[in-house]
Design a protein around this motif. Structure first.
Motif, mmCIF file in Angstrom:
data_model
loop_
_atom_site.group_PDB
_atom_site.id
_atom_site.type_symbol
_atom_site.label_atom_id
_atom_site.label_comp_id
_atom_site.label_asym_id
_atom_site.label_seq_id
_atom_site.Cartn_x
_atom_site.Cartn_y
_atom_site.Cartn_z
ATOM 1 N N GLU A 1 0.848 -1.189 0.000
ATOM 2 C CA GLU A 1 0.000 0.000 0.000
ATOM 3 C C GLU A 1 0.886 1.243 0.000
ATOM 4 O OE1 GLU A 1 -3.144 0.033 2.848
ATOM 5 O OE2 GLU A 1 -3.696 -2.042 2.464
ATOM 6 N N ARG A 2 1.497 1.477 -1.147
ATOM 7 C CA ARG A 2 2.409 2.609 -1.305
ATOM 8 C C ARG A 2 2.256 3.149 -2.714
ATOM 9 N NH1 ARG A 2 6.584 0.514 -4.368
ATOM 10 N NH2 ARG A 2 6.764 -1.749 -4.346
ATOM 11 N N SER A 3 2.793 4.322 -2.950
ATOM 12 C CA SER A 3 2.739 4.900 -4.282
ATOM 13 C C SER A 3 3.677 4.150 -5.212
ATOM 14 C CB SER A 3 3.122 6.384 -4.231
ATOM 15 O OG SER A 3 2.217 7.108 -3.438
ATOM 16 N N LYS A 4 3.218 3.872 -6.407
ATOM 17 C CA LYS A 4 4.047 3.187 -7.394
ATOM 18 C C LYS A 4 3.458 3.394 -8.783
ATOM 19 C CE LYS A 4 1.632 -1.270 -7.122
ATOM 20 N NZ LYS A 4 1.762 -2.725 -6.929
ATOM 21 N N ILE A 5 4.256 3.052 -9.773
ATOM 22 C CA ILE A 5 3.827 3.106 -11.174
ATOM 23 C C ILE A 5 3.987 1.703 -11.737
ATOM 24 C CG2 ILE A 5 4.274 4.132 -13.445
ATOM 25 C CD1 ILE A 5 5.573 6.505 -11.823
ATOM 26 N N GLY A 6 2.924 1.182 -12.351
ATOM 27 C CA GLY A 6 2.953 -0.180 -12.863
ATOM 28 C C GLY A 6 2.704 -1.199 -11.766
ATOM 29 N N GLY A 7 3.007 -2.468 -12.086
ATOM 30 C CA GLY A 7 2.788 -3.538 -11.128
ATOM 31 C C GLY A 7 1.317 -3.872 -10.977
#
Length: 301
Positions: free
Chosen positions: A242-248
């Motif tokens: 539960e964190r900011s990310k791009i993709g996945g």
């Protein structure tokens, strides 16, 4: 095996999905089918055993059927696709005890059946990047037509960066913005172009209920802006998802949700998630490259 053990094993499956067949067969014998990620990308012999269990679905409790379908969705191979397509074409009698049709369970594993019964992925599982903090927060002049707040920029992506080519977006810049008030109550759509311009979409429908802070208080909300960071391996998503990310893959807080593009009506692929450390929940971001429409959706516990 308690829930903590199951989560540890599901993490091992994520690291070495093709090397867990022995354990997976043992779990099937012990009727352990939750979480479904225990069977992520399982081999054919394991998939066949799961399908054999589904032959008795009419006599199983709804919760057991639910868990078996989720397990099959995480296997996701061609045979599973064929079986889900068959259930879509000819709904089995046991499907009446489910809350949704069998083929809808694939969304929990971030894919769906297309019109030809083939798999269409709704996330970029092999392309995962951290979201690196940009310069503070940014507000656009474009305003929400529901509450009057300016749109907040969540991500500012430089598309000349080869790391972002997986998005399939042709252009120089992609800015993801939303109304941070209204997206908590409804899916919010914006229209974007190849130069990073963002406009409020006429497809938006005002939420039936939305508590609005006064417009003058907007500056009190410092929404973090992110840019693309370092590449991550899939196993690095095992903890603190539960964190900011791009993709996945999306880290669902509630049930899986992929909005339909309001223009072409196709399910919109997930491309990012935004976490404000000073607030609860996640904002999920979706992109229809064909129609150049972005959607945001908020969820919390």
């Amino acid at each position: 095996m308690d829930l903590k053990d199951e989560n540890v094993l599901a993490s091992l499956v994520k690291i070495r999905p093709s090397e867990m067949s022995g354990l997976q067969k043992e779990w099937i014998n012990k009727q352990i089918f939750y979480p479904g990620t225990l069977y992520r990308k399982a081999r054919a012999e394991v998939r066949n055993q799961l399908l054999q269990r589904m032959e008795d679905a009419s006599s199983l409790k709804p919760l057991m059927v639910n868990h078996l379908l989720l397990s099959l969705a995480w296997v996701g191979d061609e045979e599973v696709q064929r079986q889900f397509a068959q259930w879509r074409e000819n709904p089995p009698s046991w499907s009446e005890k489910l809350c949704v049709p069998p083929e809808k369970y694939t969304y929990e594993a971030s894919w769906e059946l297309d019109e030809n019964g083939k798999r269409r992925d709704l996330a970029y599982e092999e392309h995962i990047y951290t979201a690196k903090s940009g310069q503070g927060s940014a507000w656009l002049e474009e305003k929400c037509q529901c509450c009057g707040w300016k749109l907040a920029v969540l991500f500012d992506l430089d598309l000349s960066d080869r790391r972002l080519h997986f998005l399939g977006w042709r252009g120089k810049r992609l800015r993801i913005a939303t109304c941070i008030q209204c997206t908590g109550y409804s899916t919010i759509y914006t229209e974007v172009d190849e130069n990073g311009n963002v406009s409020w979409s006429p497809y938006n429908v005002k939420p039936e209920y939305c508590y609005h802070e006064p417009v003058d208080n907007r500056e009190d909300f410092a929404t973090p802006l992110f840019v693309v960071g370092s590449r991550q391996e899939s196993w690095e998503e095992l903890y603190n998802e539960e964190r900011s990310k791009i993709g996945g893959l999306p880290a669902w807080i509630q049930d899986a949700y992929f909005p339909h593009c309001p223009c072409c009506r196709k399910s919109m692929p997930f491309i990012a998630q935004h976490k404000d450390d000073n607030a609860e929940g996640l904002i999920y971001v979706y992109l229809c490259t064909s129609c150049r429409i972005v959607a945001t959706h908020y969820d919390q516990t």
